[in-house]
Design a protein around this motif. Sequence first.
Motif, PDB file in Angstrom:
ATOM      1  N   PHE A 121       0.834  -1.201   0.000  1.00 28.84           N
ATOM      2  CA  PHE A 121       0.000   0.000   0.000  1.00 28.84           C
ATOM      3  C   PHE A 121       0.869   1.252   0.000  1.00 28.84           C
ATOM      4  N   LEU A 122       1.808   1.325   0.948  1.00 29.14           N
ATOM      5  CA  LEU A 122       2.663   2.502   1.014  1.00 29.14           C
ATOM      6  C   LEU A 122       3.587   2.579  -0.192  1.00 29.14           C
ATOM      7  N   GLY A 123       4.096   1.422  -0.636  1.00 29.17           N
ATOM      8  CA  GLY A 123       4.989   1.415  -1.786  1.00 29.17           C
ATOM      9  C   GLY A 123       4.315   1.975  -3.026  1.00 29.17           C
ATOM     10  N   ALA A 124       3.098   1.495  -3.303  1.00 28.82           N
ATOM     11  CA  ALA A 124       2.371   1.991  -4.471  1.00 28.82           C
ATOM     12  C   ALA A 124       2.066   3.482  -4.346  1.00 28.82           C
ATOM     13  N   SER A 125       1.727   3.942  -3.131  1.00 31.59           N
ATOM     14  CA  SER A 125       1.413   5.361  -2.926  1.00 31.59           C
ATOM     15  C   SER A 125       2.642   6.241  -3.121  1.00 31.59           C
ATOM     16  N   VAL A 126       3.763   5.817  -2.537  1.00 32.64           N
ATOM     17  CA  VAL A 126       5.006   6.581  -2.656  1.00 32.64           C
ATOM     18  C   VAL A 126       5.444   6.674  -4.112  1.00 32.64           C
ATOM     19  N   VAL A 127       5.404   5.540  -4.817  1.00 34.00           N
ATOM     20  CA  VAL A 127       5.850   5.528  -6.212  1.00 34.00           C
ATOM     21  C   VAL A 127       4.890   6.320  -7.099  1.00 34.00           C
ATOM     22  N   ALA A 128       3.586   6.302  -6.793  1.00 30.11           N
ATOM     23  CA  ALA A 128       2.623   7.099  -7.560  1.00 30.11           C
ATOM     24  C   ALA A 128       2.948   8.584  -7.431  1.00 30.11           C
ATOM     25  N   GLN A 129       3.350   9.014  -6.229  1.00 27.75           N
ATOM     26  CA  GLN A 129       3.756  10.408  -6.062  1.00 27.75           C
ATOM     27  C   GLN A 129       5.057  10.692  -6.820  1.00 27.75           C
ATOM     28  N   GLY A 130       5.985   9.723  -6.806  1.00 25.92           N
ATOM     29  CA  GLY A 130       7.218   9.883  -7.579  1.00 25.92           C
ATOM     30  C   GLY A 130       6.928   9.992  -9.064  1.00 25.92           C
ATOM     31  N   TRP A 131       5.962   9.192  -9.531  1.00 29.64           N
ATOM     32  CA  TRP A 131       5.541   9.244 -10.937  1.00 29.64           C
ATOM     33  C   TRP A 131       5.014  10.639 -11.271  1.00 29.64           C
ATOM     34  N   SER A 132       4.211  11.200 -10.358  1.00 28.39           N
ATOM     35  CA  SER A 132       3.654  12.537 -10.566  1.00 28.39           C
ATOM     36  C   SER A 132       4.769  13.575 -10.659  1.00 28.39           C
ATOM     37  N   ALA A 133       5.815  13.407  -9.823  1.00 30.81           N
ATOM     38  CA  ALA A 133       6.946  14.347  -9.846  1.00 30.81           C
ATOM     39  C   ALA A 133       7.675  14.293 -11.184  1.00 30.81           C
ATOM     40  N   TYR A 134       7.946  13.070 -11.669  1.00 28.89           N
ATOM     41  CA  TYR A 134       8.626  12.923 -12.960  1.00 28.89           C
ATOM     42  C   TYR A 134       7.761  13.442 -14.105  1.00 28.89           C
ATOM     43  N   LEU A 135       6.447  13.199 -14.021  1.00 25.16           N
ATOM     44  CA  LEU A 135       5.538  13.698 -15.058  1.00 25.16           C
ATOM     45  C   LEU A 135       5.574  15.225 -15.093  1.00 25.16           C
ATOM     46  N   GLY A 136       5.585  15.850 -13.910  1.00 23.34           N
ATOM     47  CA  GLY A 136       5.663  17.306 -13.855  1.00 23.34           C
ATOM     48  C   GLY A 136       6.944  17.837 -14.485  1.00 23.34           C
ATOM     49  N   THR A 137       8.065  17.152 -14.212  1.00 21.33           N
ATOM     50  CA  THR A 137       9.350  17.552 -14.807  1.00 21.33           C
ATOM     51  C   THR A 137       9.309  17.411 -16.319  1.00 21.33           C
ATOM     52  N   LEU A 138       8.769  16.276 -16.797  1.00 24.85           N
ATOM     53  CA  LEU A 138       8.697  16.024 -18.236  1.00 24.85           C
ATOM     54  C   LEU A 138       7.821  17.065 -18.935  1.00 24.85           C
ATOM     55  N   MET A 139       6.646  17.347 -18.367  1.00 29.33           N
ATOM     56  CA  MET A 139       5.741  18.306 -18.994  1.00 29.33           C
ATOM     57  C   MET A 139       6.348  19.710 -19.018  1.00 29.33           C
ATOM     58  N   SER A 140       7.113  20.055 -17.991  1.00 26.90           N
ATOM     59  CA  SER A 140       7.793  21.357 -17.972  1.00 26.90           C
ATOM     60  C   SER A 140       8.850  21.419 -19.062  1.00 26.90           C
ATOM     61  N   GLN A 141       9.590  20.309 -19.245  1.00 32.56           N
ATOM     62  CA  GLN A 141      10.599  20.257 -20.299  1.00 32.56           C
ATOM     63  C   GLN A 141       9.968  20.369 -21.684  1.00 32.56           C
ATOM     64  N   LEU A 142       8.708  19.909 -21.800  1.00 33.71           N
ATOM     65  CA  LEU A 142       8.001  19.977 -23.082  1.00 33.71           C
ATOM     66  C   LEU A 142       7.236  21.287 -23.243  1.00 33.71           C
ATOM     67  N   GLY A 143       7.324  22.187 -22.247  1.00 37.49           N
ATOM     68  CA  GLY A 143       6.655  23.483 -22.337  1.00 37.49           C
ATOM     69  C   GLY A 143       5.200  23.460 -21.968  1.00 37.49           C
ATOM     70  N   MET A 144       4.728  22.409 -21.271  1.00 35.48           N
ATOM     71  CA  MET A 144       3.318  22.305 -20.864  1.00 35.48           C
ATOM     72  C   MET A 144       3.250  21.961 -19.382  1.00 35.48           C
ATOM     73  N   MET A 192       9.197   2.639   5.721  1.00 41.24           N
ATOM     74  CA  MET A 192       8.248   1.622   6.182  1.00 41.24           C
ATOM     75  C   MET A 192       8.075   0.526   5.140  1.00 41.24           C
ATOM     76  N   VAL A 193       8.186   0.896   3.878  1.00 43.33           N
ATOM     77  CA  VAL A 193       8.118  -0.096   2.808  1.00 43.33           C
ATOM     78  C   VAL A 193       9.245  -1.113   2.984  1.00 43.33           C
ATOM     79  N   ASN A 194      10.428  -0.617   3.294  1.00 43.55           N
ATOM     80  CA  ASN A 194      11.595  -1.477   3.395  1.00 43.55           C
ATOM     81  C   ASN A 194      11.517  -2.430   4.585  1.00 43.55           C
TER      82      ASN A 194
END
Length: 506
Positions: free
Chosen positions: A117-140, A398-400
């Motif tokens: 549960f925590l692992g999926a939640s943490v990684v989903a937030q990490g995914w959101s962070a990378y998506l934000g970086t990618l969209m900024s690099q693409l100008g959106m 806690m995941v670990n």
Amino acid sequence: MSLLRTKSVEQSIADTDEPEFRLKKSLSALDLTVFGIGVVIGAGIFTLTGKAAHDVAGPAIVISFAVAAIACALAALCYAEFASTVPVAGSAYTFSYSSLGELFAWIIGWDLILEMFLGASVVAQGWSAYLGTLMSQLGMPIPEAIGYGGTVDLMAILLVVVLGALLTFGIKESLRVNMVLVGVKLFIVLFVIVAGIMFINPANWSPFIPEAAPRETASGLTQPLLQFLSGIEPTAFGVGGIFAGAALVFFAYIGFDVVATTAEETKNPQRDLPIGIIASLVICTLLYCAVALVVTGMVPYQDLDPAAALANAFVYHGADWMATLISAGAVAGLTTVVLTLMIGATRIIFAMSRDALLPVGLAKVHPRFRTPWVISIIVTAIIAVVAGFTPIGLLEEMVNIGTLSAFVLVAVGVIVLRRKRPDLPRSFRVPFSPWLPALSALICIYLMLNLTVETWLRFLIWLAVGFIIYFAYSRQRSKIGQPDYIEFELPRVVSHPHEEDDDQRS
């Protein structure tokens, strides 16, 4: 009402044939290998490599990955033996039920729920962070209020909901999407290796093992438990830094155990599960070591960015477009990690519900899709809420600790089941038992001691809540604890062939 009552292997396997709880068998060794790679290669390879090299190991982080891989390989061998002997959903929970008893099974199931549960939640937030970086690099750029760190992380919620719908419709369909995304992720990792070779300066590898130096240490509740108990302060770099790096990057491998949760949906589990578990670990180890070697060759370890080492290594050399491509790969890569952890969480709860340690009604499978659809909806909702509204950066460890505790009990369980049931057919056997399983348990305990005091306190609170639920609800309702329970068990003694011939003649 014994706390250590066990559920026989034969009964566990027989339960998989009950029509209302029967899952669809559709997975092959290739599916399982891709499944394992999908969950193991995630945020670790994109961020942890730089952090460990910069802080504790230098270029010798390559050796750290190899040491961590050996520790994981021992645990993987134990999982492979259990998964081929008891090919039932639930992974370490089911294995513990058959060997150590119900209370240990409950503890490990409760720990695995925490991990996934925590692992999926943490990684989903990490995914959101990378998506934000990618969209900024693409100008959106994504609006701050609904992006990573915003009022509500809407991107993380949308990811979890889409993946939840996918896993509800079917495990095979989920694995098809997973296979495509893993292909994208592997392309990016291989791209980093091949493209990065052009920027390598061998001088960056000298010295390969930097001289040992004092390491900045935490105090109070944020210090490792081992340091708190012994007073020994860890060092950075040198030989000690290699092992400190191994303890750090060990968590980049976590996830191969999730392969075992799909045992019940595998066509030929006795053959395919050991292949899937071990092959995914070997492939990930080779890729990790290659990436670590390239990145530390591209940039002096002192200059590596601990937060995003791969992308920034190319920015360091002026190749910004390559950094954008790597960010896109990270988005694809983390998608597979969230999907795999969600599948694992549903299968753990499914196994516990089928045994009546959790409400039995949860374990009903969909008549058409043959998936535990009620559990899938609940898991999706909880992970979406946690990922969207909770700042869980402090809970990542806690995941670990949940994972490592599972590794310890699986290793001990292999030893116990060998002694209790030597008659069981084992298509895969851990070599040098009981010594290798015992070594695996000791290594995992050592790694647990390297986690912080506050992580241990949170873990003990989580266990206390689990004990309250077990003694207030689960113990009285457990299927194997009911007065009318009759356990199915294969005959232990068979008649002599000559006796069978005499019976046939008569």
